[in-house]
Design a protein around this motif. Structure first.
Motif, PDB file in Angstrom:
ATOM      1  N   ALA A  75      34.231  53.045-104.403  1.00 23.55           N
ATOM      2  CA  ALA A  75      35.293  52.431-103.609  1.00 23.55           C
ATOM      3  C   ALA A  75      35.160  50.914-103.655  1.00 23.55           C
ATOM      4  O   ALA A  75      34.076  50.380-103.924  1.00 23.55           O
ATOM      5  CB  ALA A  75      35.240  52.927-102.160  1.00 23.55           C
ATOM      6  N   HIS A  76      36.276  50.243-103.400  1.00 24.94           N
ATOM      7  CA  HIS A  76      36.280  48.793-103.217  1.00 24.94           C
ATOM      8  C   HIS A  76      36.202  48.502-101.720  1.00 24.94           C
ATOM      9  O   HIS A  76      37.014  49.020-100.943  1.00 24.94           O
ATOM     10  CB  HIS A  76      37.541  48.163-103.818  1.00 24.94           C
ATOM     11  CG  HIS A  76      37.470  48.009-105.295  1.00 24.94           C
ATOM     12  ND1 HIS A  76      38.578  48.050-106.108  1.00 24.94           N
ATOM     13  CD2 HIS A  76      36.409  47.800-106.126  1.00 24.94           C
ATOM     14  CE1 HIS A  76      38.205  47.884-107.365  1.00 24.94           C
ATOM     15  NE2 HIS A  76      36.903  47.733-107.402  1.00 24.94           N
ATOM     16  N   LEU A  77      35.242  47.690-101.346  1.00 22.12           N
ATOM     17  CA  LEU A  77      34.981  47.403 -99.939  1.00 22.12           C
ATOM     18  C   LEU A  77      34.980  45.898 -99.719  1.00 22.12           C
ATOM     19  O   LEU A  77      34.281  45.166-100.435  1.00 22.12           O
ATOM     20  CB  LEU A  77      33.626  47.991 -99.526  1.00 22.12           C
ATOM     21  CG  LEU A  77      33.157  47.742 -98.099  1.00 22.12           C
ATOM     22  CD1 LEU A  77      34.009  48.543 -97.115  1.00 22.12           C
ATOM     23  CD2 LEU A  77      31.685  48.120 -97.948  1.00 22.12           C
ATOM     24  N   PRO A  78      35.747  45.389 -98.749  1.00 26.79           N
ATOM     25  CA  PRO A  78      35.702  43.945 -98.460  1.00 26.79           C
ATOM     26  C   PRO A  78      34.309  43.520 -98.018  1.00 26.79           C
ATOM     27  O   PRO A  78      33.639  44.234 -97.265  1.00 26.79           O
ATOM     28  CB  PRO A  78      36.724  43.780 -97.330  1.00 26.79           C
ATOM     29  CG  PRO A  78      37.625  44.972 -97.433  1.00 26.79           C
ATOM     30  CD  PRO A  78      36.770  46.080 -97.944  1.00 26.79           C
ATOM     31  N   VAL A  79      33.879  42.372 -98.496  1.00 28.53           N
ATOM     32  CA  VAL A  79      32.556  41.873 -98.122  1.00 28.53           C
ATOM     33  C   VAL A  79      32.469  41.674 -96.619  1.00 28.53           C
ATOM     34  O   VAL A  79      31.440  41.957 -95.996  1.00 28.53           O
ATOM     35  CB  VAL A  79      32.265  40.551 -98.869  1.00 28.53           C
ATOM     36  CG1 VAL A  79      30.986  39.914 -98.355  1.00 28.53           C
ATOM     37  CG2 VAL A  79      32.172  40.793-100.362  1.00 28.53           C
ATOM     38  N   GLU A  80      33.558  41.223 -96.028  1.00 31.11           N
ATOM     39  CA  GLU A  80      33.572  40.976 -94.579  1.00 31.11           C
ATOM     40  C   GLU A  80      33.297  42.247 -93.785  1.00 31.11           C
ATOM     41  O   GLU A  80      32.762  42.192 -92.675  1.00 31.11           O
ATOM     42  CB  GLU A  80      34.926  40.370 -94.197  1.00 31.11           C
ATOM     43  CG  GLU A  80      35.091  40.030 -92.736  1.00 31.11           C
ATOM     44  CD  GLU A  80      35.748  41.160 -91.961  1.00 31.11           C
ATOM     45  OE1 GLU A  80      35.534  41.234 -90.731  1.00 31.11           O
ATOM     46  OE2 GLU A  80      36.456  41.957 -92.582  1.00 31.11           O
ATOM     47  N   ALA A  81      33.660  43.413 -94.354  1.00 33.26           N
ATOM     48  CA  ALA A  81      33.492  44.683 -93.644  1.00 33.26           C
ATOM     49  C   ALA A  81      32.234  45.427 -94.053  1.00 33.26           C
ATOM     50  O   ALA A  81      32.052  46.580 -93.669  1.00 33.26           O
ATOM     51  CB  ALA A  81      34.711  45.569 -93.888  1.00 33.26           C
ATOM     52  N   SER A  82      31.361  44.785 -94.828  1.00 33.60           N
ATOM     53  CA  SER A  82      30.190  45.489 -95.345  1.00 33.60           C
ATOM     54  C   SER A  82      28.947  45.334 -94.479  1.00 33.60           C
ATOM     55  O   SER A  82      27.957  46.044 -94.710  1.00 33.60           O
ATOM     56  CB  SER A  82      29.872  44.978 -96.759  1.00 33.60           C
ATOM     57  OG  SER A  82      29.483  43.616 -96.722  1.00 33.60           O
ATOM     58  N   PHE A  83      28.978  44.448 -93.495  1.00 37.62           N
ATOM     59  CA  PHE A  83      27.796  44.219 -92.679  1.00 37.62           C
ATOM     60  C   PHE A  83      27.504  45.445 -91.818  1.00 37.62           C
ATOM     61  O   PHE A  83      28.385  45.956 -91.115  1.00 37.62           O
ATOM     62  CB  PHE A  83      27.982  42.983 -91.807  1.00 37.62           C
ATOM     63  CG  PHE A  83      28.182  41.719 -92.585  1.00 37.62           C
ATOM     64  CD1 PHE A  83      27.097  41.079 -93.159  1.00 37.62           C
ATOM     65  CD2 PHE A  83      29.448  41.187 -92.770  1.00 37.62           C
ATOM     66  CE1 PHE A  83      27.279  39.913 -93.892  1.00 37.62           C
ATOM     67  CE2 PHE A  83      29.636  40.026 -93.499  1.00 37.62           C
ATOM     68  CZ  PHE A  83      28.547  39.394 -94.065  1.00 37.62           C
ATOM     69  N   GLY A  84      26.269  45.910 -91.887  1.00 34.47           N
ATOM     70  CA  GLY A  84      25.871  47.085 -91.124  1.00 34.47           C
ATOM     71  C   GLY A  84      26.303  48.397 -91.735  1.00 34.47           C
ATOM     72  O   GLY A  84      26.223  49.439 -91.072  1.00 34.47           O
ATOM     73  N   LEU A  85      26.770  48.387 -92.991  1.00 38.40           N
ATOM     74  CA  LEU A  85      27.257  49.611 -93.627  1.00 38.40           C
ATOM     75  C   LEU A  85      26.148  50.637 -93.787  1.00 38.40           C
ATOM     76  O   LEU A  85      26.340  51.825 -93.489  1.00 38.40           O
ATOM     77  CB  LEU A  85      27.872  49.276 -94.990  1.00 38.40           C
ATOM     78  CG  LEU A  85      28.317  50.475 -95.838  1.00 38.40           C
ATOM     79  CD1 LEU A  85      29.462  51.211 -95.157  1.00 38.40           C
ATOM     80  CD2 LEU A  85      28.724  50.024 -97.239  1.00 38.40           C
ATOM     81  N   ALA A  86      24.986  50.210 -94.259  1.00 35.30           N
ATOM     82  CA  ALA A  86      23.900  51.156 -94.505  1.00 35.30           C
ATOM     83  C   ALA A  86      23.460  51.855 -93.221  1.00 35.30           C
ATOM     84  O   ALA A  86      23.248  53.078 -93.204  1.00 35.30           O
ATOM     85  CB  ALA A  86      22.717  50.428 -95.147  1.00 35.30           C
ATOM     86  N   ASP A  87      23.334  51.106 -92.127  1.00 33.15           N
ATOM     87  CA  ASP A  87      22.904  51.716 -90.855  1.00 33.15           C
ATOM     88  C   ASP A  87      23.941  52.721 -90.347  1.00 33.15           C
ATOM     89  O   ASP A  87      23.591  53.804 -89.868  1.00 33.15           O
ATOM     90  CB  ASP A  87      22.680  50.625 -89.814  1.00 33.15           C
ATOM     91  CG  ASP A  87      21.509  49.722 -90.166  1.00 33.15           C
ATOM     92  OD1 ASP A  87      20.641  50.178 -90.934  1.00 33.15           O
ATOM     93  OD2 ASP A  87      21.480  48.570 -89.688  1.00 33.15           O
ATOM     94  N   GLU A  88      25.230  52.366 -90.452  1.00 35.33           N
ATOM     95  CA  GLU A  88      26.265  53.276 -89.963  1.00 35.33           C
ATOM     96  C   GLU A  88      26.352  54.533 -90.820  1.00 35.33           C
ATOM     97  O   GLU A  88      26.572  55.632 -90.301  1.00 35.33           O
ATOM     98  CB  GLU A  88      27.616  52.566 -89.940  1.00 35.33           C
ATOM     99  CG  GLU A  88      28.706  53.393 -89.288  1.00 35.33           C
ATOM    100  CD  GLU A  88      30.013  52.635 -89.137  1.00 35.33           C
ATOM    101  OE1 GLU A  88      30.939  53.181 -88.523  1.00 35.33           O
ATOM    102  OE2 GLU A  88      30.091  51.492 -89.639  1.00 35.33           O
ATOM    103  N   LEU A  89      26.158  54.393 -92.125  1.00 33.22           N
ATOM    104  CA  LEU A  89      26.172  55.572 -92.992  1.00 33.22           C
ATOM    105  C   LEU A  89      25.031  56.517 -92.652  1.00 33.22           C
ATOM    106  O   LEU A  89      25.204  57.741 -92.631  1.00 33.22           O
ATOM    107  CB  LEU A  89      26.072  55.136 -94.463  1.00 33.22           C
ATOM    108  CG  LEU A  89      27.354  54.639 -95.131  1.00 33.22           C
ATOM    109  CD1 LEU A  89      27.061  54.170 -96.544  1.00 33.22           C
ATOM    110  CD2 LEU A  89      28.418  55.729 -95.156  1.00 33.22           C
ATOM    111  N   ARG A  90      23.863  55.953 -92.381  1.00 34.23           N
ATOM    112  CA  ARG A  90      22.726  56.804 -92.009  1.00 34.23           C
ATOM    113  C   ARG A  90      22.989  57.543 -90.705  1.00 34.23           C
ATOM    114  O   ARG A  90      22.633  58.714 -90.553  1.00 34.23           O
ATOM    115  CB  ARG A  90      21.457  55.962 -91.912  1.00 34.23           C
ATOM    116  CG  ARG A  90      20.841  55.615 -93.256  1.00 34.23           C
ATOM    117  CD  ARG A  90      19.421  55.113 -93.104  1.00 34.23           C
ATOM    118  NE  ARG A  90      19.398  53.830 -92.395  1.00 34.23           N
ATOM    119  CZ  ARG A  90      19.410  52.657 -93.011  1.00 34.23           C
ATOM    120  NH1 ARG A  90      19.459  52.617 -94.342  1.00 34.23           N
ATOM    121  NH2 ARG A  90      19.370  51.540 -92.329  1.00 34.23           N
TER     122      ARG A  90
END
Length: 286
Positions: free
Chosen positions: A95-110
């Motif tokens: 997927a294409h993900l905006p950099v602005e919306a990528s903060f905390g992505l790994a923690d939320e996915l877990r």
């Protein structure tokens, strides 16, 4: 500062002679002129706001698939493809993900997948914020296609003059004709761009029969952080039915402290401006 070693003066016969810069203020003038030219080129190229996009690759199990999609859609991700690894229940999502919306992505996915999902991010490209296109307007590519055709014609004449049959000066008539045609096509291209495009960087098709589509242009004055976005119906302000609305704000209002563009701050302002443009048309029609 220049250092010159001469054979005069001093008991050893050598002396260091320090001289001032012999070039005067010329080098400083060149740098100032180059900086002014670069800024002028940037402003005349119609600067627009863009945001960085990551290429996001997520590996997850089938049980956590719904949670992963919920995280992606909440963060304005655009899914490109989904594939399943053969012989397993592991899914790979791109997927294409905006950099602005990528903060905390790994923690939320877990949290959403109970540790079953992992993500990798790679900078992909810069994307123009297409708020107007998302509102249902369609970009008018007629002007761009004509400009491309005229540009290709000019290149064709230049190639013919360079690599055409015969050698100069025996083929001077062909070279003269190609040069004349090249100049004529270039003049037509500039005239066409000035007349039908002007300073607009986005021209849309008419939204309703007989009503021109909105045009977008932008301004960024020299030594100023005030960005102005203009939505108008025609190039000629004195034309019948012309309407125009504008938004002026500091560029800093649309960026985070760490330098990333905030789509959440920019998009509502443009949507409100587009709504104002529509209401202006409704008032003029009544």
């Amino acid at each position: 500062v220049e250092v010159r070693v001469s054979g005069q003066g001093g008991p050893s016969g050598l002396a260091a002679d320090l001289q001032e810069d012999v070039y005067g203020p010329f080098s400083g003038q060149v740098m100032t002129s180059v900086a002014a030219c670069c800024r002028r080129a940037l402003t005349e190229a119609e600067p627009r706001l863009v945001e960085a996009m990551y290429l996001c690759a997520i590996q997850t199990s089938a049980e956590a698939l719904s949670g992963v999609y919920a995280v992606l859609y909440r963060r304005r991700a655009r899914v490109l493809r989904e594939e399943m690894r053969e012989g397993s229940d592991i899914f790979l999502i791109h997927a294409h993900l905006p950099v602005e919306a990528s903060f905390g992505l790994a923690d939320e996915l877990r949290r959403k997948s109970s540790g079953a999902a992992s993500a990798s991010l790679l900078l992909s490209h810069w994307e123009r914020l297409a708020v107007v296109i998302d509102a249902g307007f369609e970009e008018n590519l007629f002007i761009s296609n004509i400009k491309i055709a005229l540009g290709l014609a000019a290149i064709g004449f230049a190639l013919l003059a360079q690599f055409g049959p015969g050698k100069f000066p025996s083929n001077w008539w062909m070279v003269a004709g190609c040069v004349t045609a090249y100049c004529a096509v270039t003049v037509i291209l500039n005239w066409f761009s000035y007349k039908y495009e002007g300073d607009s960087y986005l021209v849309t098709k008419p939204s309703r029969a007989g009503e021109p589509g909105p045009r977008l242009s932008s301004r960024l004055p020299k030594y100023d952080d005030k960005y102005t976005l203009v939505i108008s119906s025609t190039l000629n302000r004195k034309a019948a039915g012309h309407k125009e609305v504008s938004l002026t704000a500091s560029v800093a209002d649309f960026f985070h402290a760490d330098g990333y563009l905030s789509d959440a701050a920019f998009k509502p302002r443009v949507e409100a401006l587009l709504k104002e443009y529509g209401n202006a048309g409704t008032k003029k029609a009544t």
